[in-house]
Scaffold this active site. Structure first.
Site, mmCIF file in Angstrom:
data_model
loop_
_atom_site.group_PDB
_atom_site.id
_atom_site.type_symbol
_atom_site.label_atom_id
_atom_site.label_comp_id
_atom_site.label_asym_id
_atom_site.label_seq_id
_atom_site.Cartn_x
_atom_site.Cartn_y
_atom_site.Cartn_z
ATOM 1 N N HIS A 84 -36.040 56.388 -42.915
ATOM 2 C CA HIS A 84 -35.928 55.093 -42.231
ATOM 3 C C HIS A 84 -34.478 54.638 -42.261
ATOM 4 O O HIS A 84 -33.718 55.006 -43.149
ATOM 5 C CB HIS A 84 -36.823 54.038 -42.880
ATOM 6 C CG HIS A 84 -36.583 53.859 -44.351
ATOM 7 N ND1 HIS A 84 -37.085 54.734 -45.293
ATOM 8 C CD2 HIS A 84 -35.872 52.946 -45.039
ATOM 9 C CE1 HIS A 84 -36.705 54.347 -46.498
ATOM 10 N NE2 HIS A 84 -35.956 53.263 -46.369
ATOM 11 N N HIS B 251 -32.200 51.160 -42.281
ATOM 12 C CA HIS B 251 -32.141 49.695 -42.394
ATOM 13 C C HIS B 251 -31.166 49.180 -41.341
ATOM 14 O O HIS B 251 -30.042 49.702 -41.227
ATOM 15 C CB HIS B 251 -31.597 49.282 -43.765
ATOM 16 C CG HIS B 251 -32.471 49.662 -44.920
ATOM 17 N ND1 HIS B 251 -33.305 48.760 -45.551
ATOM 18 C CD2 HIS B 251 -32.636 50.846 -45.568
ATOM 19 C CE1 HIS B 251 -33.935 49.372 -46.550
ATOM 20 N NE2 HIS B 251 -33.553 50.649 -46.584
HETATM 21 P P1 5GP Z 1 -35.379 52.252 -49.374
HETATM 22 O O1 5GP Z 1 -35.096 51.642 -50.715
HETATM 23 O O2 5GP Z 1 -36.315 53.422 -49.486
HETATM 24 O O3 5GP Z 1 -34.148 52.548 -48.585
HETATM 25 O O4 5GP Z 1 -36.106 51.114 -48.546
HETATM 26 C C1 5GP Z 1 -37.474 50.907 -48.533
HETATM 27 C C2 5GP Z 1 -37.696 49.540 -47.947
HETATM 28 O O5 5GP Z 1 -39.052 49.411 -47.601
HETATM 29 C C3 5GP Z 1 -37.384 48.387 -48.924
HETATM 30 O O6 5GP Z 1 -36.345 47.581 -48.401
HETATM 31 C C4 5GP Z 1 -38.707 47.629 -49.024
HETATM 32 O O7 5GP Z 1 -38.553 46.244 -49.031
HETATM 33 C C5 5GP Z 1 -39.459 48.097 -47.782
HETATM 34 N N1 5GP Z 1 -40.905 48.087 -47.957
HETATM 35 C C6 5GP Z 1 -41.599 48.601 -49.008
HETATM 36 N N2 5GP Z 1 -42.929 48.410 -48.815
HETATM 37 C C7 5GP Z 1 -43.067 47.790 -47.608
HETATM 38 C C8 5GP Z 1 -44.201 47.334 -46.856
HETATM 39 O O8 5GP Z 1 -45.362 47.461 -47.262
HETATM 40 N N3 5GP Z 1 -43.953 46.739 -45.672
HETATM 41 C C9 5GP Z 1 -42.671 46.585 -45.181
HETATM 42 N N4 5GP Z 1 -42.556 45.978 -44.000
HETATM 43 N N5 5GP Z 1 -41.586 46.995 -45.861
HETATM 44 C C10 5GP Z 1 -41.780 47.586 -47.055
#
Ligand code: 5GP
Length: 134
Positions: A99, A101
């Site tokens: 993903h 951001h």
């Molecule tokens: P990472 O740390 O892997 O780059 O980002 C994962 C992101 O997913 C985090 O910013 C977190 O807030 C988001 N996230 C985790 N669980 C959920 C969810 O159930 N729904 C949504 N919309 N975002 C989520």
């Protein structure tokens, strides 16, 4: 079938605020808004992170990330945008489904801090460049 939270959102098993959806890509509001309008863009097909994602899929995801950044500026009044994709735990990845951001920025001291401090002192730059040259 994968059971990470984004695969569940893509299958409709967990609700989300959808910003964009087509056959290949989904964009949703991040549940933890770092700044107002923080969006996650992801491929529907499961890839662990950008390092293992095929180029054509990356292209589709980045195309939507760009469009969302443009809309964040136009419609939310953001003054800037950061894009960020974490790969593996050491880089802060918590959901193991690729993903991006897309984080709108409103002022330099908003809630998002990405500090890049110079750390050149004991580094042999020519040797490093040689090692990672493509
Ligand atoms: P990472 O740390 O892997 O780059 O980002 C994962 C992101 O997913 C985090 O910013 C977190 O807030 C988001 N996230 C985790 N669980 C959920 C969810 O159930 N729904 C949504 N919309 N975002 C989520």
């Amino acid at each position: 079938m994968h059971n990470d939270v984004f695969c569940k959102i893509i299958r409709g098993e967990i609700p989300s605020y959808k910003i964009y959806e087509d056959a290949d890509v989904l964009a949703i509001l991040d549940i933890s808004q770092v700044t107002k309008g923080h969006v996650l863009v992801m491929p529907k097909e499961h890839y662990e992170n950008f390092l293992s994602t095929p180029q054509e899929v990356m292209h589709k995801v980045m195309n939507i990330a760009q469009r969302i950044g443009q809309v964040q500026i136009k419609m939310l009044g953001a003054k800037g945008v950061n894009i960020l994709s974490n790969a593996y735990e050491a880089a802060g990845q918590t959901v193991m489904h690729f993903h991006v951001h897309v984080i709108p920025r409103y002022e330099s001291n908003d809630n998002f801090h990405l500090e890049m401090k110079e750390n050149n002192e004991s580094l042999n730059l020519p040797a490093i460049a040689d090692k990672i040259k493509l």
